[in-house]
Structures are given as structure tokens and as C-alpha cells.
Write an enzyme that holds these catalytic residues in place. Structure first.
Site, PDB file in Angstrom:
ATOM      1  N   CYS A 253       0.808  -1.232   0.000  1.00 62.18           N
ATOM      2  CA  CYS A 253       0.000   0.000   0.000  1.00 62.18           C
ATOM      3  C   CYS A 253       0.837   1.276   0.000  1.00 62.18           C
ATOM      4  O   CYS A 253       0.675   2.130  -0.860  1.00 62.18           O
ATOM      5  CB  CYS A 253      -0.995  -0.002   1.153  1.00 62.18           C
ATOM      6  SG  CYS A 253      -0.297   0.185   2.786  1.00 62.18           S
ATOM      7  N   HIS A 301      -2.741   1.579   7.033  1.00 65.31           N
ATOM      8  CA  HIS A 301      -3.064   1.325   5.624  1.00 65.31           C
ATOM      9  C   HIS A 301      -3.230   2.669   4.920  1.00 65.31           C
ATOM     10  O   HIS A 301      -3.628   3.651   5.534  1.00 65.31           O
ATOM     11  CB  HIS A 301      -4.339   0.503   5.481  1.00 65.31           C
ATOM     12  CG  HIS A 301      -4.609   0.110   4.062  1.00 65.31           C
ATOM     13  ND1 HIS A 301      -3.896  -0.881   3.417  1.00 65.31           N
ATOM     14  CD2 HIS A 301      -5.484   0.593   3.140  1.00 65.31           C
ATOM     15  CE1 HIS A 301      -4.333  -1.002   2.177  1.00 65.31           C
ATOM     16  NE2 HIS A 301      -5.289  -0.113   1.970  1.00 65.31           N
ATOM     17  N   HIS A 313      -5.756   1.617  -4.402  1.00 70.67           N
ATOM     18  CA  HIS A 313      -4.797   1.140  -3.406  1.00 70.67           C
ATOM     19  C   HIS A 313      -4.371  -0.288  -3.722  1.00 70.67           C
ATOM     20  O   HIS A 313      -4.971  -0.969  -4.565  1.00 70.67           O
ATOM     21  CB  HIS A 313      -5.401   1.216  -1.997  1.00 70.67           C
ATOM     22  CG  HIS A 313      -6.549   0.266  -1.782  1.00 70.67           C
ATOM     23  ND1 HIS A 313      -6.729  -0.436  -0.627  1.00 70.67           N
ATOM     24  CD2 HIS A 313      -7.583  -0.097  -2.591  1.00 70.67           C
ATOM     25  CE1 HIS A 313      -7.827  -1.192  -0.719  1.00 70.67           C
ATOM     26  NE2 HIS A 313      -8.361  -1.000  -1.891  1.00 70.67           N
TER      27      HIS A 313
END
Length: 337
Positions: A253, A301, A313
Site C-alpha cells: 500500500c 493502511h 490502493h
């Protein structure tokens, strides 16, 4: 913690130099678990939890890894400075040795006796004055040498301390790496325990084809660099999730966000926590394409806002770079770079 060099470190795998971005929201992608969950639904929930724990451990890994890189660079710089200083000290020592030798050879007699014995007292006085000037210069040179030796001793002590810190950081990196790998291995074992049909359903959901750009209309990025970053992120759609990777063939990510902004000429930190504070925070209601969106209270995240309530993402192992709703996880924080 942008694109920057990754120094090779002995003793551990450098292939993983950044955040494992695994979606704890995988359950949302899979679907809402019924009130009376079947055994395979429970397994999916455990897998999602393990992915989230692995993600947090990887962010800690990335932080330690970044610190190790900084320390390694500082140690290398210190060693270069020490080498240059030592060369300068050697040059000063040679000059002082030559000067001292010349004085010794010309100054064997007591000055008053030398004056009495001199055939040309005036010439002797001239030479004595020159020797006095040389002696004063020699004293200055000696002081410079002593100062340089004190400085190099301090540099060496600091470099030794950095080396100790570097070794500790290496051990920390290796420990976090083992934690990540253990969590992922557990998740793989649980997935392998699913029946063939349940595993196929899980895999279909994980690879759910959300790599086709939705219709975002005429939404504009807030700056040229944001526009270039979102364009780069779009170009990564469908690329595989690879933990510890920051492109161009695979991403986790924060690796996706760092790589995308690097294509726009902007250097971002490697970790999602660092990326949260890499610009000005704005309300979620004011998010624009290219904004960085971090999730959870610990920012473990991260994605990039693409417009129309969507983020792009790298979700988790088995799921490629794709679009998902911006509200897929709790605690969304928006940062404008």
C-alpha cells in the site's frame, strides 16, 4: 518514509523495504458475514485479522528499515570524513617533522655562544629572527594538528556509536520481518484449509476486477503534482500486491503511494504513518484526486483518493491494485501533498 536509494544490508533480506499493506477490510470486500456464520466464514475472518496484524508489523518493519538506512548513510559519511581528516593529519605531521628536523640541524648551539662564534653577527641575527618566525609558525601548526586529532577522535567515537545503533536496528528489522512472515504463513494455512469451492470464491472476491477505472467525470486534482501522481496510480491498476515492494511491477500500500508521487517528482516517506503527515490534512468531505488517505488510528493502511468516493490502493496478498470505496475502513484521514 518518494523514491530513494536502498542500501544493501547484510544479514537480512532487503527485498522488503517497506509497508505490507494488507486490507483488514477484506471482509467488506468478501461480503457481510451472516449472523450464523458458516465455518469457512470464520476462517475468512481469521485470515482478515492475520492480514491486519501482519500489516501493522510491516509498518514497524518499514520504520526500523528506514532508520537502518539513515544510520548506514551516516556511518558511511562519517567514515569518509574520518579518512579525509586522517590524510590531512598525516600531511601536517610530515610538514612538522620536516620543520623540526631543519631546526634541529641548524640550532645545535646555544644562541649566545653561536652569536659569539659567528663570523657575521648581523647575518646570525637575521637568521635567528627567521628561526623565531618559523618557531611561531610551527607552534600554530602544532595547535592545528592537536585540534584535528581531537576532532577525528570525536568523529571516531560517534561513528562507533552509530555502528552499535545500526546493529540494533538490523536486529529490529529482522524481528519485524519474522513476525510479518509468520502472520502471512498462518493466513496461507487457513486459506489452504478451505474447501476448493470456498477457496475459489475467496480468490474470485480478492481478485474482483475492480481494476477498471470508474467514471469520475471531470474531477480535477488540486495541483499538477497530484494530477501526475493519480495518473501514475491509475497506470498501476491490476499490478499484483507484493509485500515490501514499491514498484514498478508490484506494490504494497505505501509502496504504491510512494512510487506514484515519485513519478510526479515528489519524495514521500516510505511508511503509511509518514505519508499521513507528508502534507496538509483536509476533511474527508473535501478530498480531491491525488490526496493521500490513511486508515485506522495508527495509519497502518494507505490509498490515494481517485474521486467519486473511490480510492485506488494495493489491498492485500492476492488482490491487485484496484479501486475501493473511500469508506472501506475506519479512521480515514486525508492529506493533501
Amino acid at each position: 518514509m518518494g523514491s530513494h536509494r536502498r542500501l544493501v544490508s547484510p544479514g537480512f533480506d532487503r527485498g522488503a523495504n517497506a509497508a505490507l499493506c494488507v486490507m483488514s477490510a477484506a471482509a467488506a470486500a468478501i461480503g457481510v458475514v451472516p449472523a450464523t456464520a458458516a465455518p469457512h466464514d470464520d476462517t475468512r475472518a481469521k485470515v482478515d485479522r492475520l492480514y491486519e496484524e501482519a500489516e501493522k508489523a510491516t509498518e514497524a518493519y518499514n520504520k526500523a528499515d528506514e532508520r537502518a538506512d539513515r544510520l548506514r548513510e551516516q556511518v558511511n559519511d562519517a567514515q569518509d570524513r574520518i579518512a579525509r581528516q586522517q590524510e590531512h593529519i598525516n600531511t601536517m605531521r610530515d610538514a612538522l617533522g620536516s620543520l623540526a628536523g631543519a631546526q634541529y640541524r641548524s640550532g645545535g648551539l646555544d644562541p649566545s655562544l653561536a652569536l659569539l662564534l659567528s663570523d657575521d653577527p648581523e647575518d646570525y641575527l637575521d637568521r635567528a629572527a627567521r628561526i623565531a618566525r618559523i618557531s611561531a609558525h610551527q607552534a600554530d601548526e602544532l595547535k592545528d594538528l592537536q585540534d584535528a586529532m581531537r576532532e577525528i577522535a570525536q568523529e571516531r567515537a560517534e561513528a562507533a556509536g552509530k555502528l552499535v545503533e545500526l546493529e540494533k536496528s538490523r536486529k529490529t528489522v529482522a524481528a519485524h520481518k519474522r513476525t510479518v512472515e509468520h502472520k502471512l504463513a498462518q493466513a496461507r494455512r487457513l486459506l489452504n484449509s478451505l474447501t476448493a469451492s470456498d477457496r475459489a470464491a475467496y480468490d474470485r472476491t480478492s481478485r474482483s476486477g475492480r481494476d477498471v477505472m470508474p467514471d469520475f467525470g471531470s474531477l480535477a486534482a488540486p495541483s499538477g503534482r497530484a494530477a501526475a501522481a493519480i495518473a501514475a496510480a491509475h497506470s498501476a491498476l491490476g499490478k499484483p500486491y507484493v509485500w515490501g515492494a514499491n514498484g514498478p511491477s508490484g506494490f504494497d500500500c505505501s509502496g504504491l503511494i510512494q512510487w506514484s508521487y515519485a513519478q510526479a517528482g515528489v519524495s514521500l516517506p516510505r511508511t503509511s504513518q509518514g505519508q499521513r503527515y507528508a502534507g496538509r490534512q483536509v476533511p474527508l468531505s473535501e478530498a480531491q484526486p491525488g490526496d493521500v488517505v490513511t486508515y485506522r488510528s495508527d495509519a497502518s493502511h494507505v490509498g490515494m483518493y481517485a474521486g467519486n468516493g473511490q480510492v485506488i490502493h494495493a489491498p492485500y496478498p492476492g488482490a491487485p491494485v484496484r479501486y475501493d470505496p473511500v469508506g472501506m475502513m475506519p479512521g480515514a484521514t486525508v492529506t493533501r501533498v
